[in-house]
Design a protein around this motif. Structure first.
Motif, short mmCIF file in Angstrom:
data_model
loop_
_atom_site.label_atom_id
_atom_site.label_comp_id
_atom_site.label_asym_id
_atom_site.label_seq_id
_atom_site.Cartn_x
_atom_site.Cartn_y
_atom_site.Cartn_z
N VAL A 326 -39.26 15.68 -21.01
CA VAL A 326 -38.32 15.08 -19.82
C VAL A 326 -38.07 13.73 -20.04
CG1 VAL A 326 -38.38 14.81 -17.40
CG2 VAL A 326 -39.42 16.80 -18.30
N GLY A 327 -38.85 12.56 -20.31
CA GLY A 327 -38.76 11.44 -20.52
C GLY A 327 -37.54 11.00 -21.49
N LEU A 328 -37.63 11.89 -22.76
CA LEU A 328 -36.46 11.81 -23.83
C LEU A 328 -35.37 12.04 -23.27
CD1 LEU A 328 -35.67 11.37 -26.73
CD2 LEU A 328 -36.53 13.64 -27.31
N ALA A 329 -35.28 13.37 -22.44
CA ALA A 329 -33.86 13.76 -22.03
C ALA A 329 -33.32 12.70 -20.97
CB ALA A 329 -34.03 14.99 -21.25
N ALA A 330 -34.36 12.05 -20.10
CA ALA A 330 -33.77 11.20 -19.00
C ALA A 330 -33.18 9.95 -19.99
CB ALA A 330 -34.70 10.68 -18.23
N TYR A 331 -33.97 9.41 -21.09
CA TYR A 331 -33.41 8.45 -21.70
C TYR A 331 -32.11 8.59 -22.22
CZ TYR A 331 -33.51 4.71 -25.17
OH TYR A 331 -33.03 3.55 -25.93
N ARG A 332 -31.94 9.95 -23.11
CA ARG A 332 -30.58 10.03 -23.52
C ARG A 332 -29.51 10.13 -22.74
NH1 ARG A 332 -31.32 7.97 -28.28
NH2 ARG A 332 -32.77 9.01 -29.77
N VAL A 363 -32.27 11.43 -12.14
CA VAL A 363 -31.44 10.58 -12.79
C VAL A 363 -30.19 10.70 -12.23
CG1 VAL A 363 -31.00 9.45 -15.04
CG2 VAL A 363 -33.02 10.82 -14.86
N ARG A 364 -29.71 9.26 -11.83
CA ARG A 364 -28.25 9.22 -11.51
C ARG A 364 -27.48 7.81 -12.06
NH1 ARG A 364 -25.16 10.92 -7.09
NH2 ARG A 364 -23.42 9.33 -6.32
N VAL A 365 -26.47 8.15 -12.90
CA VAL A 365 -25.78 6.96 -13.40
C VAL A 365 -24.40 7.01 -12.78
CG1 VAL A 365 -24.66 5.98 -15.32
CG2 VAL A 365 -26.98 7.39 -15.54
N GLN A 366 -24.21 5.97 -11.86
CA GLN A 366 -22.98 5.62 -11.07
C GLN A 366 -22.36 4.44 -11.29
OE1 GLN A 366 -23.84 6.22 -6.82
NE2 GLN A 366 -21.73 5.07 -6.22
N ASN A 367 -21.04 4.60 -11.66
CA ASN A 367 -20.13 3.30 -11.73
C ASN A 367 -19.14 3.18 -10.64
OD1 ASN A 367 -18.87 5.34 -13.79
ND2 ASN A 367 -17.40 4.26 -13.11
N ALA A 368 -18.55 2.00 -10.35
CA ALA A 368 -17.60 1.65 -9.45
C ALA A 368 -16.23 2.02 -10.04
CB ALA A 368 -17.64 0.23 -8.97
N ARG A 393 -28.68 19.16 -22.51
CA ARG A 393 -30.08 18.49 -22.46
C ARG A 393 -30.74 18.99 -21.10
NH1 ARG A 393 -31.28 14.63 -26.05
NH2 ARG A 393 -29.82 13.81 -27.31
N ALA A 394 -30.08 18.98 -19.92
CA ALA A 394 -30.68 19.21 -18.67
C ALA A 394 -30.85 20.88 -18.59
CB ALA A 394 -29.56 18.90 -17.42
N VAL A 395 -30.06 21.54 -19.06
CA VAL A 395 -30.15 23.00 -18.95
C VAL A 395 -31.17 23.41 -19.85
CG1 VAL A 395 -28.87 25.38 -19.71
CG2 VAL A 395 -27.64 23.35 -18.51
N SER A 396 -31.45 22.89 -20.93
CA SER A 396 -32.44 23.18 -22.16
C SER A 396 -33.79 22.84 -21.39
CB SER A 396 -32.37 22.37 -23.20
OG SER A 396 -32.51 20.96 -23.14
N LEU A 397 -34.00 22.13 -20.35
CA LEU A 397 -35.27 21.98 -19.89
C LEU A 397 -35.42 22.54 -18.46
CD1 LEU A 397 -35.79 18.03 -20.38
CD2 LEU A 397 -36.90 19.96 -21.60
N GLY A 398 -34.21 23.69 -18.02
CA GLY A 398 -34.26 24.27 -16.51
C GLY A 398 -33.75 23.40 -15.50
N GLY A 399 -33.06 22.35 -15.93
CA GLY A 399 -32.68 21.24 -14.81
C GLY A 399 -31.17 21.57 -14.36
N THR A 400 -30.88 20.72 -13.58
CA THR A 400 -29.52 20.79 -13.16
C THR A 400 -28.43 19.56 -13.40
OG1 THR A 400 -30.10 19.93 -10.90
CG2 THR A 400 -30.08 22.33 -11.02
N ALA A 412 -19.95 9.42 -11.01
CA ALA A 412 -21.20 9.66 -10.88
C ALA A 412 -21.86 10.76 -11.67
CB ALA A 412 -21.87 9.85 -9.65
N VAL A 413 -23.04 10.41 -12.28
CA VAL A 413 -23.69 11.60 -13.03
C VAL A 413 -24.77 11.68 -12.54
CG1 VAL A 413 -24.61 12.64 -15.28
CG2 VAL A 413 -22.34 11.27 -15.22
N ALA A 414 -25.21 12.91 -12.16
CA ALA A 414 -26.75 13.15 -11.55
C ALA A 414 -27.42 14.32 -12.15
CB ALA A 414 -26.66 13.52 -10.00
N VAL A 415 -28.71 14.30 -12.58
CA VAL A 415 -29.40 15.04 -13.20
C VAL A 415 -30.59 15.27 -12.51
CG1 VAL A 415 -30.54 15.84 -15.39
CG2 VAL A 415 -28.49 14.65 -15.34
N GLU A 416 -31.14 16.53 -12.43
CA GLU A 416 -32.56 17.04 -11.85
C GLU A 416 -33.40 17.54 -13.09
OE1 GLU A 416 -35.21 16.29 -8.49
OE2 GLU A 416 -33.01 15.69 -8.92
N LEU A 417 -34.51 17.02 -13.35
CA LEU A 417 -35.22 17.59 -14.46
C LEU A 417 -36.57 18.08 -13.98
CD1 LEU A 417 -34.38 14.75 -17.43
CD2 LEU A 417 -33.19 17.16 -16.84
#
Length: 426
Positions: A326-332, A363-368, A393-400, A412-417
């Protein structure tokens, strides 16, 4: 006297019947076959003008009809015949946009029929609308049909020219037909070349996209292999050393520990073989440690030094409680999100938010909105495959995974792992 059996047999010349068959097939298509496929509309680049093309064309055809009736009446023809000749003059032009071969057939018929009572000072037996319309029809047809059909079209069109045009004007009309045939064939070949180039370009782009997706999947698989291989190695080592750390271990229990260690090492061997298949020849063995959530601050600091205004909000995140995959996926995902923001929204402020719950990591990455004055060249939207990699990456860990444009124009990009709390504590 030579015997009949001794007389050398004469070999008959071999006739290549393929050109004859092609010519006959082209003649049949020219006279009775299906029409040429419709080409691109002339005003396709100007949709506003294309909407008015049909009514303007009908008005022009109606005006040409009355002009032809007037000219034929001035030449002394009765009104019914003048109306018939005018209809035969206008009909090919109406059929020309969608049925060019049909328009040419009607034109040849009009050239053979509409030949009465022409004044002596005219270069040909036809009215000016019919002559000009015939030139337009032939010019369009020779640019739309194949070369064998083009040859038959020009050859059949010369029949009324030789028959009805005066001798002093015959050479000029034939030269005009030849020029139209050459120019039309060049236009058709140029159009076919551009179409083939466009198809090849589209095929190359799709192949590039497919390869990019496969490379990203391979990269994810390699990273997951490294993480899982680490855990499998720990299982094997712990299973081997457990009997020595315990006292009075029964023989069946020791054998079970040995079996667990052997199964773990067999699985590790199979995973190494799988990695050998996934890793390309140009990619050497990756011996560097895989990044984790603890490396987010270092990556964000590097992005700031590169000129990207980034804010990291990762308070109260216990890195040791987050599983390594999960940490690796969040970093990438954060890494790709920052790269996309720098590529597509140069100069815009970026905020990275990381929140660890009891059973999932958000994890959320948002730009103006991007600053138009600081736009980077060559950064068209959709040029890369970063979103595809993040989603996989998110789907491979069962996330959204969700991504989209914000109301203020940002992105914005939002991921739940998700992860197992008990495994994280262990």
């Amino acid at each position: 006297m030579a015997r009949p059996s001794e007389v050398p047999a004469r070999s008959l010349p071999v006739v290549n019947r393929q050109p004859i068959a092609v010519a006959l097939r082209a003649l049949r298509q020219t006279l009775l076959g299906p029409d040429a496929p419709p080409g691109r509309p002339l005003l396709a680049r100007w949709p506003r003008l294309a909407r008015h093309a049909a009514p303007v064309g009908l008005l022009a055809a109606l005006g040409l009809f009355w002009i032809t009736v007037a000219v034929e009446s001035d030449w002394g023809l009765p009104t019914p015949i003048a109306v018939l000749f005018a209809a035969m003059t206008v009909a090919p032009l109406l059929a020309l946009p969608r049925r060019p071969l049909l328009a040419w057939r009607l034109t040849v018929l009009a050239l053979l029929v509409c030949t009465f009572n022409a004044p002596a000072d005219t270069p040909g037996p036809w009215t000016p609308p019919l002559a000009l319309g015939s030139i337009a029809v032939v010019a369009v047809v020779v640019a739309r049909v194949d070369r064998p059909v083009l040859v038959w079209v020009v050859a059949i069109t010369t029949v009324p020219v030789f028959t009805l045009v005066r001798a002093e004007n015959r050479a000029a009309v034939l030269a005009l037909l030849g020029a139209l045939a050459i120019v039309g064939d060049l236009i058709r070949r140029n159009r076919m070349s551009r179409r083939a180039l466009a198809e090849q370009t589209e095929l190359s782009e799709r192949e590039h996209e497919r390869r990019a997706v496969l490379e990203e999947r391979t990269r994810i698989a390699r990273e997951l292999h490294d993480v899982v291989a680490h855990h499998m190695s720990l299982i094997a080592v712990q299973a081997e050393t457990a009997p020595y750390r315990l006292t009075d271990v029964p023989a069946p229990v020791a054998a079970e520990f040995t079996a667990i260690a052997g199964s773990a090492r067999d699985a590790l061997t199979d995973m190494r073989r799988l990695l050998g298949v996934l890793r390309s020849e140009s990619t050497g063995p990756q011996t560097a440690p895989q990044p984790d959530l603890a490396d987010l601050e270092t990556m964000v600091e590097a992005a700031r030094r590169a000129g990207l205004p980034v804010t990291l909000d990762a308070e109260q995140v216990q890195v040791e409680r987050v599983p390594t995959p999960v940490g690796l996926a969040a970093y990438r995902i954060v890494q790709e999100g920052l790269a996309n923001a720098a590529r597509h929204a140069g100069g815009a402020a970026v905020r990275v938010t990381v929140r660890a719950g009891r059973s999932s990591l958000g994890v959320r990455v948002q730009n103006a909105p991007p600053d138009s004055t600081d736009a980077r060249p060559g950064t068209e939207a959709g040029a890369g495959h970063g979103l595809t990699g993040m989603r996989e990456r998110a789907v491979s860990l069962g996330g959204t995974f969700t991504a989209g444009t914000l109301p203020d124009g940002g992105y914005a990009v939002a991921v739940e792992l998700p992860y197992d709390v008990e495994d994280a504590d262990r």
